[in-house]
Design a protein around this motif. Structure first.
Motif, PDB file in Angstrom:
ATOM      1  N   CYS A 169      69.661  61.869 125.111  1.00  0.00           N
ATOM      2  CA  CYS A 169      69.224  60.790 124.208  1.00  0.00           C
ATOM      3  C   CYS A 169      68.779  61.335 122.853  1.00  0.00           C
ATOM      4  N   SER A 170      68.196  62.511 122.831  1.00  0.00           N
ATOM      5  CA  SER A 170      67.676  63.067 121.580  1.00  0.00           C
ATOM      6  C   SER A 170      68.704  63.920 120.840  1.00  0.00           C
ATOM      7  N   LEU A 171      69.887  64.118 121.425  1.00  0.00           N
ATOM      8  CA  LEU A 171      70.921  64.956 120.796  1.00  0.00           C
ATOM      9  C   LEU A 171      71.334  64.363 119.446  1.00  0.00           C
ATOM     10  N   ARG A 196      80.571  53.276 113.050  1.00  0.00           N
ATOM     11  CA  ARG A 196      80.090  51.908 112.775  1.00  0.00           C
ATOM     12  C   ARG A 196      78.673  51.682 113.299  1.00  0.00           C
ATOM     13  N   GLY A 197      78.078  52.734 113.846  1.00  0.00           N
ATOM     14  CA  GLY A 197      76.793  52.568 114.534  1.00  0.00           C
ATOM     15  C   GLY A 197      75.562  52.741 113.688  1.00  0.00           C
ATOM     16  N   GLY A 198      75.707  52.817 112.396  1.00  0.00           N
ATOM     17  CA  GLY A 198      74.532  52.914 111.543  1.00  0.00           C
ATOM     18  C   GLY A 198      74.145  54.347 111.227  1.00  0.00           C
ATOM     19  N   ASP A 199      72.966  54.499 110.619  1.00  0.00           N
ATOM     20  CA  ASP A 199      72.537  55.791 110.084  1.00  0.00           C
ATOM     21  C   ASP A 199      71.609  56.566 111.010  1.00  0.00           C
ATOM     22  N   ALA A 200      71.405  56.101 112.235  1.00  0.00           N
ATOM     23  CA  ALA A 200      70.530  56.830 113.160  1.00  0.00           C
ATOM     24  C   ALA A 200      71.053  58.252 113.345  1.00  0.00           C
ATOM     25  N   PRO A 201      70.173  59.234 113.358  1.00  0.00           N
ATOM     26  CA  PRO A 201      70.632  60.627 113.473  1.00  0.00           C
ATOM     27  C   PRO A 201      71.144  60.983 114.860  1.00  0.00           C
ATOM     28  N   GLU A 202      70.782  60.193 115.867  1.00  0.00           N
ATOM     29  CA  GLU A 202      71.183  60.510 117.235  1.00  0.00           C
ATOM     30  C   GLU A 202      72.686  60.333 117.413  1.00  0.00           C
ATOM     31  N   LEU A 203      73.265  61.122 118.298  1.00  0.00           N
ATOM     32  CA  LEU A 203      74.704  61.059 118.554  1.00  0.00           C
ATOM     33  C   LEU A 203      75.091  59.782 119.291  1.00  0.00           C
ATOM     34  N   LEU A 204      74.369  59.440 120.321  1.00  0.00           N
ATOM     35  CA  LEU A 204      74.698  58.285 121.161  1.00  0.00           C
ATOM     36  C   LEU A 204      73.747  57.133 120.856  1.00  0.00           C
ATOM     37  N   VAL A 205      74.315  55.972 120.547  1.00  0.00           N
ATOM     38  CA  VAL A 205      73.497  54.816 120.176  1.00  0.00           C
ATOM     39  C   VAL A 205      74.007  53.564 120.884  1.00  0.00           C
ATOM     40  N   THR A 206      73.185  52.538 120.882  1.00  0.00           N
ATOM     41  CA  THR A 206      73.581  51.252 121.437  1.00  0.00           C
ATOM     42  C   THR A 206      74.489  50.520 120.444  1.00  0.00           C
ATOM     43  N   LYS A 252      70.745  51.563 117.839  1.00  0.00           N
ATOM     44  CA  LYS A 252      69.496  52.201 118.251  1.00  0.00           C
ATOM     45  C   LYS A 252      69.792  53.354 119.210  1.00  0.00           C
ATOM     46  N   PRO A 253      68.957  54.395 119.205  1.00  0.00           N
ATOM     47  CA  PRO A 253      69.184  55.524 120.117  1.00  0.00           C
ATOM     48  C   PRO A 253      69.111  55.073 121.581  1.00  0.00           C
ATOM     49  N   LEU A 254      69.875  55.733 122.419  1.00  0.00           N
ATOM     50  CA  LEU A 254      69.808  55.448 123.846  1.00  0.00           C
ATOM     51  C   LEU A 254      68.448  55.873 124.391  1.00  0.00           C
ATOM     52  N   THR A 255      68.017  55.199 125.454  1.00  0.00           N
ATOM     53  CA  THR A 255      66.793  55.579 126.154  1.00  0.00           C
ATOM     54  C   THR A 255      67.159  56.196 127.494  1.00  0.00           C
ATOM     55  N   GLY A 256      66.222  56.944 128.060  1.00  0.00           N
ATOM     56  CA  GLY A 256      66.458  57.539 129.372  1.00  0.00           C
ATOM     57  C   GLY A 256      66.734  56.496 130.428  1.00  0.00           C
ATOM     58  N   ASN A 257      66.033  55.362 130.346  1.00  0.00           N
ATOM     59  CA  ASN A 257      66.249  54.297 131.329  1.00  0.00           C
ATOM     60  C   ASN A 257      67.657  53.730 131.235  1.00  0.00           C
TER      61      ASN A 257
END
Length: 322
Positions: free
Chosen positions: A184-186, A230-240, A244-249
């Motif tokens: 999630c933090s990658l 197309r997923g926006g500017d979030a720095p995380e590799l995997l997003v919803t 938004k970044p993925l969560t562990g849940n």
């Protein structure tokens, strides 16, 4: 830890802020080795359920709680008569409650820790046991066919964008053995699929370099790259889908849902099954054991020995990661 002078100085249970408890777990005040976000979440949930249990029983402050109350919570039953917790889960719950009382004593909510008595009882019980420790079990892993079936199930997800993201997610879990929190933090900037490497921050806030066979990951990345753009500017590799970044849940839910679609009985569910599988598959593909150790973030080699030979070689070209 300093004991409060008078019992009437103990703060009421209703004023206990569990958000501050989570901050306490994340601080060096409690531990020199920071907990992972997953552990903090789990301990936080345990504290919430336990406090609700106490409030439901009419407990006003933690000084009213003795070892019997804690034992009742840990060994109690659900309404259907089944145990509230398995033996292994009880150990984690007890650790979480020990941390809760450390926080409570540190912040004026308790004088004594009833977990000390339970710990002494457990130590005495171990001294009475014959035959040593419980036999160690080999970790459960997916077979080569089950791994292929899992990836196919992900690709068949009718939601194309979700399928592309989850295909990369599951591929990375199988190939690299990342923990779900690490996945999630990658960050995109730390992911280099063409070079077969990524940089990740793991347990204890330790950064490590993970190496992998680029040919296994590139197809999944090439499918996800236009979706991620197309997923926006979030720095995380995997997003919803909303960026938004993925969560562990969410990772746990998605992986478990895909595993549930496979035919036959599986040894377990959840992303940690894929971490076990990754350790075994890397060894089966002749990745040097020191590289596997670095990839998984293990402190020593001994832990990895149990994964050797759980999977037979599958005829693939040995990876050059190293």
């Amino acid at each position: 830890m300093a004991r409060l002078a008078k019992p009437d100085q103990v703060k009421a249970l209703e004023t206990l802020d569990l958000g501050h408890f989570r901050d306490f777990l994340a601080s060096s005040r409690f531990s020199a080795n920071p907990y992972s976000t997953g552990t903090i979440d789990r301990y936080g949930r345990t504290a919430m359920y336990f406090v609700d249990f106490l409030k439901g029983a009419g407990i006003r402050d933690l000084e009213e709680v003795n070892a019997s109350w804690v034992r009742s919570y840990l060994t109690g039953q659900k309404p259907d008569g089944t145990p509230r917790f398995s033996p292994s889960t009880r150990i984690v719950q007890q650790s979480a409650l020990t941390a809760l009382w450390c926080f409570a004593q540190d912040n004026g909510f308790a004088l004594d820790n009833p977990l000390d008595k339970l710990a002494a009882e457990r130590a005495a019980d171990r001294m009475k046991l014959r035959g040593g420790r419980k036999p160690a079990r080999l970790p459960k892993v997916l077979t080569w066919d089950q791994q292929a079936d899992l990836l196919q199930v992900v690709l068949e997800n009718p939601r194309a964008d979700t399928s592309a993201r989850d295909y990369l997610m599951v591929t990375l879990l199988l190939v690299t053995g990342l923990r779900k929190e690490e996945l999630c933090s990658l960050k995109r900037a730390d992911f280099h699929p063409g070079e077969g490497r990524l940089r990740v921050v793991g347990k204890g806030n330790k950064e490590r370099l993970v190496r992998f066979d680029a040919t296994e990951v590139l197809p999944a990345w090439e499918q996800y790259a236009p979706v991620r753009a197309r997923g926006g500017d979030a720095p995380e590799l995997l997003v919803t889908r909303t960026g938004k970044p993925l969560t562990g849940n969410l990772v746990y839910q998605q992986v478990s849902a895909y595993l549930a679609m496979l035919d036959g009985d599986l040894p377990a569910h959840g992303p940690h099954l894929l971490r076990h599988t990754s350790a075994s598959r890397q060894l089966a593909m002749n990745v040097p054991i020191t590289t596997v150790q670095a990839n998984l973030g293990h402190a020593g080699l001994r832990t990895l020995e149990i994964y050797a030979h759980l999977l037979p070689p599958n005829g693939k070209k040995p990876t050059t990661a190293g």
